[in-house]
Design a protein around this motif. Structure first.
Motif, mmCIF file in Angstrom:
data_model
loop_
_atom_site.group_PDB
_atom_site.id
_atom_site.type_symbol
_atom_site.label_atom_id
_atom_site.label_comp_id
_atom_site.label_asym_id
_atom_site.label_seq_id
_atom_site.Cartn_x
_atom_site.Cartn_y
_atom_site.Cartn_z
ATOM 1 N N MET A 1 86.466 93.426 121.219
ATOM 2 C CA MET A 1 87.757 93.995 121.624
ATOM 3 C C MET A 1 88.459 93.083 122.620
ATOM 4 O O MET A 1 89.656 92.806 122.506
ATOM 5 C CB MET A 1 87.562 95.369 122.259
ATOM 6 C CG MET A 1 87.049 96.447 121.345
ATOM 7 S SD MET A 1 86.758 97.961 122.310
ATOM 8 C CE MET A 1 85.388 98.656 121.404
ATOM 9 N N ARG A 2 87.697 92.617 123.596
ATOM 10 C CA ARG A 2 88.289 91.754 124.621
ATOM 11 C C ARG A 2 88.739 90.427 124.032
ATOM 12 O O ARG A 2 89.790 89.900 124.402
ATOM 13 C CB ARG A 2 87.274 91.534 125.759
ATOM 14 C CG ARG A 2 86.925 92.798 126.526
ATOM 15 C CD ARG A 2 88.162 93.438 127.164
ATOM 16 N NE ARG A 2 88.896 92.495 127.978
ATOM 17 C CZ ARG A 2 88.631 92.235 129.276
ATOM 18 N NH1 ARG A 2 87.644 92.881 129.895
ATOM 19 N NH2 ARG A 2 89.337 91.376 129.936
ATOM 20 N N ARG A 3 87.943 89.874 123.117
ATOM 21 C CA ARG A 3 88.352 88.610 122.477
ATOM 22 C C ARG A 3 89.654 88.782 121.709
ATOM 23 O O ARG A 3 90.455 87.843 121.651
ATOM 24 C CB ARG A 3 87.247 88.117 121.528
ATOM 25 C CG ARG A 3 86.074 87.456 122.199
ATOM 26 C CD ARG A 3 85.215 86.694 121.199
ATOM 27 N NE ARG A 3 84.631 87.576 120.197
ATOM 28 C CZ ARG A 3 83.454 88.169 120.331
ATOM 29 N NH1 ARG A 3 82.741 88.005 121.439
ATOM 30 N NH2 ARG A 3 82.979 88.956 119.373
ATOM 31 N N ARG A 4 89.848 89.952 121.137
ATOM 32 C CA ARG A 4 91.064 90.202 120.363
ATOM 33 C C ARG A 4 92.210 90.712 121.230
ATOM 34 O O ARG A 4 93.245 91.122 120.723
ATOM 35 C CB ARG A 4 90.783 91.193 119.239
ATOM 36 C CG ARG A 4 89.893 90.691 118.114
ATOM 37 C CD ARG A 4 90.439 89.421 117.430
ATOM 38 N NE ARG A 4 91.820 89.505 117.027
ATOM 39 C CZ ARG A 4 92.257 89.892 115.816
ATOM 40 N NH1 ARG A 4 91.374 90.221 114.890
ATOM 41 N NH2 ARG A 4 93.544 89.910 115.536
ATOM 42 N N GLY A 5 92.038 90.694 122.544
ATOM 43 C CA GLY A 5 93.130 91.023 123.453
ATOM 44 C C GLY A 5 93.372 92.497 123.670
ATOM 45 O O GLY A 5 94.455 92.886 124.146
ATOM 46 N N MET A 6 92.396 93.354 123.366
ATOM 47 C CA MET A 6 92.556 94.793 123.547
ATOM 48 C C MET A 6 91.765 95.274 124.759
ATOM 49 O O MET A 6 90.681 94.770 125.040
ATOM 50 C CB MET A 6 92.095 95.530 122.285
ATOM 51 C CG MET A 6 92.927 95.198 121.060
ATOM 52 S SD MET A 6 92.385 96.025 119.537
ATOM 53 C CE MET A 6 90.861 95.145 119.167
ATOM 54 N N ILE A 7 92.308 96.247 125.479
ATOM 55 C CA ILE A 7 91.603 96.872 126.589
ATOM 56 C C ILE A 7 90.463 97.706 126.020
ATOM 57 O O ILE A 7 90.637 98.426 125.042
ATOM 58 C CB ILE A 7 92.561 97.748 127.406
ATOM 59 C CG1 ILE A 7 93.684 96.890 128.007
ATOM 60 C CG2 ILE A 7 91.828 98.505 128.505
ATOM 61 C CD1 ILE A 7 94.812 97.704 128.613
ATOM 62 N N ALA A 8 89.279 97.610 126.644
ATOM 63 C CA ALA A 8 88.084 98.278 126.135
ATOM 64 C C ALA A 8 87.647 99.388 127.080
ATOM 65 O O ALA A 8 87.410 99.150 128.268
ATOM 66 C CB ALA A 8 86.944 97.276 125.956
ATOM 67 N N SER A 9 87.517 100.606 126.551
ATOM 68 C CA SER A 9 87.044 101.725 127.361
ATOM 69 C C SER A 9 85.990 102.509 126.586
ATOM 70 O O SER A 9 85.839 102.358 125.370
ATOM 71 C CB SER A 9 88.197 102.636 127.783
ATOM 72 O OG SER A 9 88.767 103.280 126.657
ATOM 73 N N LEU A 10 85.280 103.363 127.304
ATOM 74 C CA LEU A 10 84.111 104.032 126.751
ATOM 75 C C LEU A 10 84.018 105.434 127.336
ATOM 76 O O LEU A 10 84.204 105.626 128.536
ATOM 77 C CB LEU A 10 82.854 103.228 127.117
ATOM 78 C CG LEU A 10 81.474 103.794 126.784
ATOM 79 C CD1 LEU A 10 81.260 103.828 125.280
ATOM 80 C CD2 LEU A 10 80.387 102.938 127.454
#
Length: 336
Positions: A82-91
């Protein structure tokens, strides 16, 4: 800041997507309808393809939930992708699988935000997500997490002592976390009115002061707590997507079956159609994340088309969903 500006400027991309890498959960909370005890994790290559598709649609932020996502053996790889593709990652997690080493792994993967749901001080027949059992996990998060942490409690879940939500919120603040409160919905995401005792707890929680992004939908919460409808434009299926373990796109966790289009086939035309589609379930909806996303667009673009909220039966899965399930299944045992 750049993501927020783009979210306002461009109405044709998803702002938030909830994605499910497995439906299985280690708990069985009485009020939850989003888990099972048997599902296998979706294979990593399939999850990465879904994340790539969401990135190609311009998704700003992805929240991984379940089930219990920490049970997926390849969760860290998903977050890093997700981070590599430029998206914020949450859980979103119940926290049971957290330890110091697991928190460090989430740090290395690049997780941005984590939310734990805590329902009571001591476990009861409704929920084992208790402050007493999770206290060591919270202290480890306070000491080691390099990502934001939010503690959420549900009011109206039927726990023995609704006042426990106050103790949970106080402990969250003491540890430097944000805290939010949700109002329990029924099996279709609709309002379940608060009882008098629960309403008193809700009102006292408001005196804590707003922290976190829950500030933006405080009026929504107040109306729901009092059993009143909200006048808003739900942008589910467009600005917010719910992608289940079979790779189908739904309005939200409580409206599974609509529109139930395979993510791999989802296009900007689908996003634009659902952006302008009015959902009859919106006035009494309690799905906070969908409401918060809608704040970006409530002031513009009136919805002129009405959705047909008829959920498809589980057996009517598409070929794409059946293929996903086949990929996730273990190979058949061969003879000796």
């Amino acid at each position: 800041m750049g993501k927020a500006v783009w979210a306002l400027a461009d109405q044709t991309h998803p702002v938030l997507v909830h994605i499910i890498p497995m439906r299985r959960c280690n708990l069985s909370c009485a009020y939850c309808n989003e888990y099972d005890a048997v599902s296998r994790p979706v294979p990593l290559p399939l999850m990465l393809r879904r994340l790539d598709k969401l990135a190609d649609l311009g998704t700003s932020m992805i929240t991984v939930s379940g089930g219990e996502p920490l049970m997926h053996p390849e969760l860290d790889a998903m977050i890093a992708h997700m981070r590599r593709r430029g998206m914020i990652a949450s859980l979103i997690t119940n926290g049971y699988y957290l330890n110091q080493e697991r928190i460090e792994r989430l740090n290395r993967a690049g997780l941005d935000y984590l939310q734990i749901s805590i329902d009571n001080v001591a476990p009861d027949a409704v929920s084992l997500k208790s402050l007493r059992l999770l206290e060591p996990k919270l202290e480890w998060l306070a000491q080691h997490a390099e990502f934001g942490v939010n503690i959420n409690s549900v009011v109206g879940s039927g726990i023995e002592s609704p006042e426990d939500a106050l103790a949970v919120a106080r402990r969250a603040r003491e540890l430097g976390f944000t805290s939010t409160v949700g109002i329990l919905h029924d099996g279709r995401g609709q309002l379940r009115a608060l009882a008098e005792r629960e309403m008193k707890v809700y009102e006292e929680l408001k005196t804590f002061g707003s922290r976190g992004d829950a500030r933006v939908n405080a009026l929504f919460q107040d109306n729901l707590a009092r059993g009143k409808p909200n006048d808003w434009s739900c942008r589910a299926g467009s600005r917010y997507l719910y992608v289940d373990e079979d790779g189908l796109v739904h309005y939200c966790s409580q409206m599974r079956g609509v529109p139930a289009i395979p993510l791999e086939d989802y296009t900007r035309a689908d996003l634009e159609r659902e952006y302008g589609t009015r959902k009859a379930c919106a006035p009494y909806c309690t799905i906070n994340c969908v409401q918060r996303v809608a704040v970006l667009d409530n002031w513009r673009s009136p919805q002129t088309v009405s959705a047909r909220l008829v959920a498809k039966p589980p057996a009517a899965r598409t070929a794409a969903a059946q293929t996903a399930a086949a990929v996730a299944a273990p190979p058949a045992a061969g003879g000796a």
